[in-house]
Write an enzyme that holds these catalytic residues in place. Sequence first.
Site, mmCIF file in Angstrom:
data_model
loop_
_atom_site.group_PDB
_atom_site.id
_atom_site.type_symbol
_atom_site.label_atom_id
_atom_site.label_comp_id
_atom_site.label_asym_id
_atom_site.label_seq_id
_atom_site.Cartn_x
_atom_site.Cartn_y
_atom_site.Cartn_z
ATOM 1 N N ASP B 99 0.867 -1.169 0.000
ATOM 2 C CA ASP B 99 0.000 0.000 0.000
ATOM 3 C C ASP B 99 0.912 1.230 0.000
ATOM 4 O OD1 ASP B 99 -2.173 1.575 0.027
ATOM 5 O OD2 ASP B 99 -2.902 1.015 1.999
ATOM 6 N N PHE B 103 -3.387 6.131 2.701
ATOM 7 C CA PHE B 103 -4.429 5.932 3.693
ATOM 8 C C PHE B 103 -3.892 6.100 5.120
ATOM 9 C CE2 PHE B 103 -6.742 3.103 6.614
ATOM 10 C CZ PHE B 103 -7.990 3.708 6.547
ATOM 11 N N ASP B 294 -8.116 -7.046 0.926
ATOM 12 C CA ASP B 294 -7.208 -7.150 2.069
ATOM 13 C C ASP B 294 -7.971 -6.637 3.261
ATOM 14 O OD1 ASP B 294 -5.950 -4.390 3.348
ATOM 15 O OD2 ASP B 294 -6.778 -4.101 1.337
ATOM 16 N N CYS B 332 -14.608 -26.795 10.075
ATOM 17 C CA CYS B 332 -13.307 -26.274 9.632
ATOM 18 C C CYS B 332 -12.248 -27.367 9.734
ATOM 19 C CB CYS B 332 -12.909 -25.067 10.488
ATOM 20 S SG CYS B 332 -11.291 -24.385 10.069
ATOM 21 N N CYS B 334 -8.914 -26.743 9.550
ATOM 22 C CA CYS B 334 -7.585 -26.178 9.826
ATOM 23 C C CYS B 334 -6.945 -26.886 11.015
ATOM 24 C CB CYS B 334 -7.667 -24.664 10.065
ATOM 25 S SG CYS B 334 -8.056 -24.171 11.757
ATOM 26 N N CYS B 337 -8.507 -26.205 14.500
ATOM 27 C CA CYS B 337 -9.787 -26.884 14.744
ATOM 28 C C CYS B 337 -9.620 -28.395 14.834
ATOM 29 C CB CYS B 337 -10.801 -26.511 13.665
ATOM 30 S SG CYS B 337 -11.393 -24.812 13.877
ATOM 31 N N HIS B 363 -6.553 -19.810 12.672
ATOM 32 C CA HIS B 363 -7.902 -20.256 12.287
ATOM 33 C C HIS B 363 -8.609 -19.205 11.435
ATOM 34 C CE1 HIS B 363 -12.037 -21.520 12.224
ATOM 35 N NE2 HIS B 363 -12.335 -20.302 12.626
#
Lengths: 400, 400
Positions: B99, B103, B294, B332, B334, B337, B363
């Site tokens: 970026d 901002f 993002d 999930c 992952c 989990c 997660h």
Amino acid sequence: MVKPATSPISFEVIAQDGQARAGILSTRRGLIETPVFMPVGTAGTVKGIRFEELESKDLDARIILANTYHLWLRPGVETIKACGGLHRFMGWDRALLTDSGGFQVWSLGALRKISEEGTEFRSHVDGSRRFLSPEVAMEVQAGLGADIVMVFDECAPGKATHDEARASLELTSRWAKRSREKFDQLQREAPDMGCIGMTLELPEKLSGAQALFGIVQGAAHRDLRRESLERTAEIGFDGYAIGGLSVGEEKSVMWEVVDEVAPLMPPDHPRYLMGVGTPEDLIEAVARGVDMFDCVLPTRNGRTGQAFTSRGKLNVKNAQWIEDQRPLDESCRCSVCQRHSRAYLRHLHQTGEMLAGILLTHHNLAFFLDTMRRVRQSIRSGDFPKFRREFIEGLSTSGE
Amino acid sequence: MVKPATSPISFEVIAQDGQARAGILSTRRGLIETPVFMPVGTAGTVKGIRFEELESKDLDARIILANTYHLWLRPGVETIKACGGLHRFMGWDRALLTDSGGFQVWSLGALRKISEEGTEFRSHVDGSRRFLSPEVAMEVQAGLGADIVMVFDECAPGKATHDEARASLELTSRWAKRSREKFDQLQREAPDMGCIGMTLELPEKLSGAQALFGIVQGAAHRDLRRESLERTAEIGFDGYAIGGLSVGEEKSVMWEVVDEVAPLMPPDHPRYLMGVGTPEDLIEAVARGVDMFDCVLPTRNGRTGQAFTSRGKLNVKNAQWIEDQRPLDESCRCSVCQRHSRAYLRHLHQTGEMLAGILLTHHNLAFFLDTMRRVRQSIRSGDFPKFRREFIEGLSTSGE
């Protein structure tokens, strides 16, 4: 005293080089090669590192330590029992040792009151009044279900006089007997942990297959240390620990005590030097016959920016690393040293990024555990004296 | 305006379902399937997670975002250049987007002063006076060497009047032209990053093969947004972003703007909605033709104890999880989990353990990235409307 017919752990020395021993500690959660370093997981987590990393080839930690005091206060043993014991609660199915809480309540200083019965103290979490005794410590540890349980002991200050240390030793000795009795009763009763099928495939009654280690006290007084050892061995335990060291005494005092006690410890049981130490301390203690260690140094110092390397300690804060693209330790093969530079780690530390602590913790634990692997290899190949000399020399060549 | 003969990236839409598009963004650091979510690595680290995890099957993040403003202030672009550019400095060889800092300096509020030339502000790190302009932002981003560079823009407040928003749009438009000119000059010059052999095997002149994205502004005014888009497209960029949303305006305003702008954006270039958003926001924006996102939500909220799940948000602090042995999200896959319970995560969070933030971050990113994988699959199989409906419905069934 009724002891379980068979110990749930067994220990065998498979090689010896001088007093240094390489052994195998068998538990139903796998074999643990000794000398072994146990990462400290006080509150049920080795701070800053995932269990997957502890199990990875970089670290391959076979046993970690958790703390009765901390877990008893938070989340509480009832919660952990409801979740099927500490292994299932944490999600760790390798071996666990729980410290009894004796050292932690002793460390509370003015906040605790010691009596024959036990120790009254105020919780550091919520200020509530709590009471820990040999019986309570055994009950809590049965509830946690660790593979190795420590007796509830009293720690004397490093500078305790002979009289003070004697009084402390006597109390520790009586508490050791009470710990043994309560522990044996609990092992016979083997309270069901109520485990329900999760990731582990072990029998349900974790608390019926634990091992108990005794602790030798006696402050800096060698005669008292010898006496403490005799009286502890007389009670009989699955392993023996040297406690009350690395609590502010001079390093020379620590070595005097270890020199005195270690060779006299029952040779057919694991010998555990509690709370020690730096990489050089571990090697010096191995040279005196010690088999097991735990210490917060690799994790705690990692979080504050200190790396342990084969060339000594390295502080990532130092300005000299600003553009240094070398890894923390050029001879380290851990994933952090394979990927990240001192410059990057310094940047992470200076900006207060979590990743600094995560990466330094990983490297430090990898360094400690790899050092112990090399210690074991050198003992088995009869090269320990050479390894010891070269390792200690290497530390002072300093990467800084 | 002299543009590089060929763009270092290419983009192809490979499937479309309504306005939702599945595409492939080709970079010399690999293919990026879109719609894509980019984890935010502000200071050169996605907070709380190791790069190995970002690369793992659970997450497989193909591109991450870093921030010009933060890296320029600390460690400074000279340091990063000396370390061979941002990829080498971080140890990440997948794609990077930076970026521009527009901002971030705008967010400083009273601490910054905007003029035609650029923005003067005080560093949040050391209070020093700094000046960021289109030219400086392009120079810094060339030094960092990211694969995708953003123009330096000015962001108008969500509630800006038509006059205020018009003035801001005009400035942004002039800055976009200056960004383009400086960028092209730098690409032609391709300043050598001085890369020395580390882990990457790419050509040395990173800064000679960057892509530049333009940013559409105009606050909540649809006519200004359209005008901003036209003027940005006229300059010509490798991709187009919608900026200045998710900055405090009503959600309905955000959708009005996206509804207006997205379908008009050049269809043969990636469309990037900056700083957005929740999982449902991502899906709603995909339905309007957006390709790239993002957002700090998965990482930031993970560190404060909030999990994103297929049944909505879950706060691990809640007392109802004390003994709950279910994973955060039962559907999930992952690693968190698969291994850890809500009870354990709650305990870690309540005791202030780093591992709470580490595991929740993992997660949450896994959930965001897996959701985008499922979005892409559903577009390719023509099932996006059904996926969208079921996903949004699922969120309100709430795990709590």
